[in-house]
Design an enzyme around this catalytic site. Structure first.
Site, PDB file in Angstrom:
ATOM      1  N   SER A 426       0.828  -1.214   0.000  1.00  8.59           N
ATOM      2  CA  SER A 426       0.000   0.000   0.000  1.00  8.59           C
ATOM      3  C   SER A 426       0.858   1.259   0.000  1.00  8.59           C
ATOM      4  CB  SER A 426      -0.925  -0.006   1.213  1.00  8.59           C
ATOM      5  OG  SER A 426      -0.166  -0.144   2.389  1.00  8.59           O
ATOM      6  N   HIS A 447      -2.649  -2.852  -6.086  1.00 11.51           N
ATOM      7  CA  HIS A 447      -3.013  -2.490  -4.716  1.00 11.51           C
ATOM      8  C   HIS A 447      -4.525  -2.536  -4.528  1.00 11.51           C
ATOM      9  CE1 HIS A 447      -3.464   0.753  -1.421  1.00 11.51           C
ATOM     10  NE2 HIS A 447      -3.376  -0.446  -0.893  1.00 11.51           N
ATOM     11  N   GLU A 459      -5.776  -0.105  -7.506  1.00  3.99           N
ATOM     12  CA  GLU A 459      -4.719   0.820  -7.935  1.00  3.99           C
ATOM     13  C   GLU A 459      -3.656   0.004  -8.672  1.00  3.99           C
ATOM     14  OE1 GLU A 459      -3.478   4.733  -5.310  1.00  3.99           O
ATOM     15  OE2 GLU A 459      -3.153   2.797  -4.420  1.00  3.99           O
ATOM     16  N   ASN A 497      -3.232   6.358  -0.737  1.00  8.81           N
ATOM     17  CA  ASN A 497      -2.617   6.529   0.587  1.00  8.81           C
ATOM     18  C   ASN A 497      -1.728   7.763   0.647  1.00  8.81           C
ATOM     19  OD1 ASN A 497      -3.841   4.384   1.911  1.00  8.81           O
ATOM     20  ND2 ASN A 497      -2.426   2.918   1.022  1.00  8.81           N
TER      21      ASN A 497
END
Length: 723
Positions: A426, A447, A459, A497
């Site tokens: 992540s 991800h 992702e 993130n």
């Protein structure tokens, strides 16, 4: 200007005129199609060789509804809006339904939104069993605007009509027949013939000639109807307290029941006008198109590359993420090898996948037979022997750089040379993960978001060396497992993130300076997030939270806020929801309640950081809390754009909505920020940075947008793409 779609008319020897809607791919009802439909009807009514009319859609699709791309044009004034009531009253009620020749809708494939509203204005409807019928307009921030609020309750009853509209829930042909929405269900190859005969039977009075708008047999007496509507209002408000259009939809339905259907049509027209120009509609239409645009990646999807066939996928790690990824894959018929380091972990991992599938069986989404067939696609292993013929590997072990490096070096040895080597990390830079390999062209980030078999975002992270073919392959896997893929460049935290690391840090900064922790969570939830930053930290668990924030502190030291609150809580064996104690206390049923003991951790953290309470922050307004939490996120999103980590601002909007639960009716993080304006955001961040330091400092991209008064989503020419 080129016309967008049309209709055709063909008259048979039997006197049946078949009017066909043609506007590929889903025969959407553009204004051109609607005008053409009116002209064809008028022609059929004039012609002496036409006895009855059948309305159908070309190539097995009746109509997917109003052409959504026209919304934007009407909203910004580049497309002239049709006059009030043009479709619902002039065309469908006074031309189609009031016609002295009967009409029958022949429904195959889709009759959604305006498509179903056209069908409901006909005097009967014949459908195939697999056709989908529904009024999903509320998903786009509008209400049914072609008479649907009046006709659907009269055909299926008030309660079912409310459910179909408020939940945007389509139904299949068979259920539509049992409800009375369609009159017969037939195989596709008999559809047109049946519809022709049915229309002639209506003319000969062998079948009833019914105008849906004036039916009353399915509508409850007024008092009872009002009770049903009152209950629906309460439910709609509870489900989405920030949304006005579901309540306005109920108002339009009620007007028709109280004052008659014609009055209801005019009320519907007024409400439609109002909601079409609302921020909610603009936001949801933006999300609709942005979601469909994420799979277009310049320099990748425009190279005419065909995705290779991925038959067998290996997943490393059977924890929450690994088991969720394995579940998503077997649900879409991929053969999956799940590898763990020992028998106990392996059994636990396979057990999690089983539990995920069993939960679907319990909810009626899967039969027991399908459960067994799906589980048969999963094989648990402890070694690499079965990796010799895998097409893709997804590593989903804990966030530990040296462990991941070791795994990737092993994968290079045991997997075939065409195999895609993907990591579900992540935050960790992929170049670092693949440092000890020579396979940089086939290393990619895949991800997923937790729980991986449910959350809709994937992702896809490319390094400068990832080949376009590998990206195309992973996009295809994403599509097959029903995820919305967003392709991003490689950096710490990638897009989601990275953008949202300031979200929790801003919350800590506010609390240490005197803001009320529980008020922050309350305000952020009221804004539309699934939960506030502290409830989220509890859910994710402090171990994960500390590991990921460590990556950002290390890579972006100039703009991270370091708080000692979590480490102090960890010393007391608090780990978040899993330990029943975090920022909240948790009951057996996972119900969270505030913890009065929290004060001591906050006070101790202040002492360590040398922070003093700022009286201004103790009494922050809701607006100020929202801005102090989200504007640093917007600032980081601007850096992600400026560095070319994302291809376009709309991709970050989708990433924020689908990865973090940012409210879709606000249009995503950048779209929402543009509603505030770059000048305003810059001035707020600049002001806070003077008081609270570099954490709030506006980035160069933000400063440049503000100086020229440009929107944040425009002007990416300067950004050097990492893609």
């Amino acid at each position: 200007m080129a016309t967008k779609g049309t209709t055709t008319i063909e008259v048979g020897a039997d006197g049946v005129a078949v009017i066909t809607i043609i506007n590929p791919p889903v025969n959407s009802l553009s204004l051109d199609v609607l005008r053409s439909l009116k002209e064809r009807f008028e022609e059929a009514l004039r012609r002496d060789d036409v006895k009855v009319i059948v309305v159908a859609g070309a190539k097995g699709r009746f109509s997917g509804g109003f052409d959504i791309s026209a919304f934007g044009g009407i909203q910004n004034g580049t497309v002239e809006a049709p006059k009030r009531g043009f479709v619902a009253v002039d065309i469908l009620t006074d031309t189609v339904e009031a016609a002295r020749k009967p009409s029958v809708a022949a429904i195959d494939g889709l009759a959604l939104g305006g498509g179903l509203e056209v069908a409901m204005a006909c005097h009967a409807r014949i459908s195939t069993s697999s056709a989908q019928l529904g009024l999903p307009e509320l998903q786009l921030g509008v209400i049914p605007g072609f008479g649907g609020t009046q006709r659907l309750p009269r055909l299926v009853g008030l309660s079912k009509a409310l459910e179909m509209m408020l939940m945007s829930k389509p139904i299949k042909g068979v259920e539509a027949q049992s409800l009375g929405l369609v009159d017969a269900v037939v195989p596709a190859n008999e559809l047109l013939d049946t519809a022709r005969r049915w229309a002639l039977d209506i003319l000969e009075r062998r079948k009833p000639w019914l105008a849906s708008l004036y039916r009353t047999d399915k509508i409850e007496p007024l008092g009872e109807a009002r009770e049903i509507l009152k209950f629906a209002r309460a439910q709609a408000h509870k489900a989405a307290p920030n949304l006005k259009h579901p309540l306005l939809c109920i108002d339009a339905i009620e007007e028709g029941i109280v004052s008659g259907p014609r009055a209801g049509l005019w009320k519907e027209a007024d409400v439609f006008e109002e909601v079409l120009r609302s921020d909610t509609c603009k936001s949801l239409v933006h999300i609709f198109f942005a979601q469909r645009g994420t799979s277009k990646v310049p320099g990748v999807t425009d190279l005419a590359l065909k995705p290779r066939k991925i038959r067998k996928v290996a997943v490393l790690g059977g924890g929450l993420m690994g088991s969720g990824i394995a579940t998503a894959l077997i649900l879409s018929n991929y053969h999956v090898i799940l590898k763990e380091v020992n028998e106990n972990f392996l059994q636990a991992g396979v057990g999690r996948v089983k539990a995920n599938l069993q939960s679907r069986v319990k909810k009626g989404k899967m039969t027991q037979e399908k459960f067994e067939k799906t589980l048969y696609l999963l094989k648990g292993v402890l070694g690499y022997e079965d990796f010799r013929d895998v097409d893709m590997v997804i590593e989903a072990v804990i966030e530990n750089v040296s462990l991941k490096q070791e795994i990737f070096a092993d994968l290079e040895k045991y997997c075939p040379p065409h195999c895609i080597l993907a990591s579900n990390t992540s935050t960790i830079d992929l170049n670092l993960i693949g440092e000890k390999t020579r396979s940089h062209d086939r290393i990619v980030g895949a991800h997923f978001f937790s729980p991986a078999h449910i959350m809709p975002l994937l992702e896809i992270v490319r390094t400068e060396k990832t080949s376009p073919q590998v990206t195309v392959d992973v996009l295809d896997v994403g599509k097959n497992i029903k995820k919305t893929p967003v392709v991003v460049g490689n950096c710490t935290g990638f897009a989601v993130n990275r953008m949202f690391f300031p979200y929790t840090q801003a919350a800590f900064l506010l609390v240490e300076h005197g803001a009320d922790l529980y008020k922050i969570d309350r305000v952020i939830t009221n804004f539309g997030m699934p939960m506030g930053p502290f409830r989220l930290a509890d859910l994710v668990g402090f171990g994960v939270a500390v590991a990921t924030s460590g990556q950002f502190i290390q890579n972006f030291p100039d703009r991270t806020y370091i708080s000692m609150i979590v480490p102090l809580m960890q010393e007391d064996k608090r780990a978040g929801e899993s330990s029943r104690k975090g920022f909240y206390l948790y009951s057996d049923k996972r119900k969270a309640s505030p913890d009065p003991e929290l004060k001591k951790y906050i006070e101790k953290a202040r002492e360590i950081s040398g922070v003093t309470v700022d009286p201004k922050l103790s009494n922050l307004s809701e607006k100020a809390i929202i801005e102090m939490i989200f504007l640093p996120v917007v600032n980081e999103a601007c850096r992600v754009l400026a560095e070319g980590i994302a291809v376009k601002a709309a991709d970050l909007d989708i990433a924020s909505v689908m990865g973090m639960g940012f409210p879709p009716y606000r249009g995503g993080i950048i779209f929402w920020a543009d509603s505030l304006g770059s000048k305003y955001i810059y001035s707020r961040l600049e002001e806070w940075s003077k008081v609270y330091g570099g954490f709030f400092k506006p980035c160069a991209y933000m400063a440049e947008r503000a100086a020229s008064g440009a929107s944040l989503s425009s002007g990416l020419q300067q950004a050097k793409s990492r893609l």
